[in-house]
Design an enzyme around this catalytic site. Structure first.
Site, PDB file in Angstrom:
ATOM      1  N   THR A   1       9.851   2.757 -14.466  1.00  0.00           N
ATOM      2  CA  THR A   1      11.369   3.015 -14.046  1.00  0.00           C
ATOM      3  C   THR A   1      12.281   2.625 -14.635  1.00  0.00           C
ATOM      4  O   THR A   1      12.261   1.428 -15.359  1.00  0.00           O
ATOM      5  CB  THR A   1      10.884   2.138 -12.581  1.00  0.00           C
ATOM      6  OG1 THR A   1       9.873   2.602 -11.681  1.00  0.00           O
ATOM      7  CG2 THR A   1      12.511   2.474 -11.813  1.00  0.00           C
TER       8      THR A   1
ATOM      9  N   PHE B   1      16.220   1.571 -14.589  1.00  0.00           N
ATOM     10  CA  PHE B   1      17.130   0.766 -13.709  1.00  0.00           C
ATOM     11  C   PHE B   1      18.588   0.887 -14.850  1.00  0.00           C
ATOM     12  O   PHE B   1      18.558   0.626 -16.122  1.00  0.00           O
ATOM     13  CB  PHE B   1      17.024  -0.642 -13.432  1.00  0.00           C
ATOM     14  CG  PHE B   1      15.567  -0.812 -12.806  1.00  0.00           C
ATOM     15  CD1 PHE B   1      14.490  -0.695 -13.408  1.00  0.00           C
ATOM     16  CD2 PHE B   1      15.895  -1.397 -11.388  1.00  0.00           C
ATOM     17  CE1 PHE B   1      13.414  -0.784 -12.461  1.00  0.00           C
ATOM     18  CE2 PHE B   1      14.843  -1.447 -10.734  1.00  0.00           C
ATOM     19  CZ  PHE B   1      13.332  -1.262 -10.985  1.00  0.00           C
TER      20      PHE B   1
HETATM   21  O1  LIG Z   1      10.285  -1.243  -3.939  1.00  0.00           O
HETATM   22  C1  LIG Z   1      10.707  -1.794  -4.918  1.00  0.00           C
HETATM   23  O2  LIG Z   1       9.728  -3.028  -5.304  1.00  0.00           O
HETATM   24  C2  LIG Z   1      11.593  -1.330  -5.806  1.00  0.00           C
HETATM   25  O3  LIG Z   1      12.018  -2.071  -6.536  1.00  0.00           O
HETATM   26  C3  LIG Z   1      12.349   0.104  -5.561  1.00  0.00           C
HETATM   27  C4  LIG Z   1      11.662   0.835  -6.654  1.00  0.00           C
HETATM   28  C5  LIG Z   1      12.351   2.332  -6.486  1.00  0.00           C
HETATM   29  O4  LIG Z   1      13.380   2.432  -5.688  1.00  0.00           O
HETATM   30  O5  LIG Z   1      12.026   3.237  -7.528  1.00  0.00           O
HETATM   31  C6  LIG Z   1      11.530   0.459  -8.065  1.00  0.00           C
HETATM   32  C7  LIG Z   1      10.605   0.481  -8.989  1.00  0.00           C
HETATM   33  C8  LIG Z   1       9.509   1.224  -8.655  1.00  0.00           C
HETATM   34  O6  LIG Z   1       9.623   2.531  -8.872  1.00  0.00           O
HETATM   35  C9  LIG Z   1       9.177   1.525  -6.970  1.00  0.00           C
HETATM   36  C10 LIG Z   1      10.133   1.152  -6.169  1.00  0.00           C
END
Ligand SMILES: O=C(O)C(=O)C[C@]1(C(=O)O)C=C[C@@H](O)C=C1
Length: 424
Positions: free
Chosen positions: A285, A287
């Site tokens: 992911t 950020f």
């Molecule tokens: O729910 C979480 O733990 C988050 O940090 C959110 C979140 C997102 O929004 O994509 C962040 C990383 C992962 O891809 C899954 C969920």
């Protein structure tokens, strides 16, 4: 720490010094290609110091007679109604305490912890991303993405770290929309390998589970693995992965499992029923790190720049022309995303407030290159000719860490006030 749910009355909000108008700053290409806000931050700090010393002088004067004798004038002409100090004379116990110098300090200085807002509760991947972006930071949980934006805008936090895209699930559209609605600047990016676990209460077996809850992105990232596990379950969306685990633990739900991190299992007393359930072991992911001020773009390391643009006239091949401005200069586009935005209000530098503009679509693009690079400046000048609206969301160092599973090395950032760590 409790999640921040409303950010309405930040300390010192009414005490903005003269000339301090956060909406006036920014990186709209029309006004300036280079972020010119560094001076205004210094100005803000100077004004705070002046204001602090005036207050300090008055408070010390007041202690000689037990009362603050007069109202103080702030540099912007506003009146500070200083109140009688609680003392032996009594009668003032319900009145607010006087401002202290610490109340007027907008951000931690000189190595103290940076306050970093993220969406979710402890154990969420976003918390981990905040820690990767700013080692040793004070991570502030927020219950919604919008609240994390507001926390930074209202000086409750110094930075926000928010997910924008995932290698399996795609874009997190909500944050793209919020980047446009708010006036924060992207000052860095951080890529986090995401390793999901299936969590349940101790003693619960896979056969007992009828429901799996998690963040929609996390459910999407494990969709095929969960199906292959042959579980007869319904899947339900939850605010974030860690909150799903917390919810099961708090309510003693023995028929429900959560997709979340192993850290969430530890924090909420859950057991790991299955480890590494993401559909791809290279699940990452991305950020973005957000701040009130842009960073000064540099040329001595790989930078990325994020823009958003739109055009209000039809049939002018705008997108083709914009892309060619980058292609002919060998500037590599790393992402392009379109979002419908009828009736979205755009924060506009041209006026002190916001201006309503309606376009059918806005386009977000990321490309490799620094705003300090003349090639990039020329490309953007050309893009400006083809578009009705162009805004630079940020020009920032690329996260160059190799994406191996479980990798969590520190990224290199030019963000002026990160927590102390080598190379920053
Ligand atoms: O729910 C979480 O733990 C988050 O940090 C959110 C979140 C997102 O929004 O994509 C962040 C990383 C992962 O891809 C899954 C969920």
């Amino acid at each position: 720490m409790a999640a921040v749910s409303l950010v309405k009355a930040p300390i010192g909000q009414g005490l903005r010094p003269a000339g301090h108008n956060p909406r006036k700053r920014g990186a709209v290409v029309r006004s300036s290609l280079q972020g010119a806000a560094v001076g205004s931050r210094a100005e803000w700090l100077t004004n705070c110091a002046v204001l602090s010393s005036k207050v300090a002088a008055l408070v010390s004067h007041s202690t000689t007679n037990g009362h603050v004798a007069a109202a103080a004038a702030a540099p912007n002409g506003a009146t500070l109604d200083l109140v009688p100090v609680n003392g032996a004379n009594g009668g003032a116990r319900n009145l607010p305490a006087p401002l202290r110098i610490a109340d007027l300090s907008p951000a931690p200085m000189h190595g103290s912890e940076l306050r970093v807002a993220y969406q979710g509760v402890p154990g969420a991947y976003s918390e981990k991303a905040a820690g990767k972006a700013y080692q040793g930071c004070d991570a502030i949980p927020c219950d919604q993405f919008d609240v994390a934006f507001q926390a930074v805008e209202n000086w409750v936090a110094d930075r926000a770290v928010l997910p924008v895209e995932n290698s399996l699930g795609g874009s997190i559209h909500r944050n793209y929309d919020l980047l446009l609605r708010h006036r924060l600047h992207i000052v860095g990016e951080v890529q986090l390998p995401v390793h999901h676990c299936l969590l349940a209460l101790p003693g619960v077996r896979k056969e007992d589970i009828t429901r799996i809850i998690s963040h929609p992105q996390a459910l999407a990232q494990c969709e095929h693995t969960i199906t292959r596990m042959g579980l007869n379950v319904v899947r339900e969306a939850f605010d974030d992965t860690a909150r799903a685990a917390e919810y099961i633990a708090t309510n003693g739900l023995r028929d429900t499992a959560a997709v979340a991190s192993s850290r969430a299992a530890e924090l909420y007393g859950m057991e790991v029923l299955a480890d590494g359930i993401q559909d791809d072991c290279g699940n990452v992911t991305r950020f973005v790190m957000l701040a009130r001020e842009p960073i000064v773009p540099r040329m001595d390391r790989p930078f990325k720049t994020s823009i958003v643009f739109a055009h209000d006239k039809e049939g002018t091949s705008m997108l083709f022309k914009v892309l060619s401005a980058f292609a002919f200069r060998d500037i590599n586009l790393t992402k392009i995303e379109s979002r419908p935005h009828r009736h979205i209000r755009l924060a506009d530098d041209a006026s002190s407030g916001t201006a309503a503009k309606t376009f059918e679509y806005v386009f977000y693009a990321d490309f490799q290159g620094s705003l300090a690079d003349p090639r990039v400046q020329n490309a953007l000048a050309e893009v400006q000719e083809f578009t009705s609206f162009l805004r630079v969301l940020g020009s920032y160092p690329m996260d160059m860490t190799p994406m191996t599973a479980g990798s969590s090395s520190t990224i290199t950032s030019s963000d002026p006030s990160p927590a102390p760590s080598p190379g920053r």
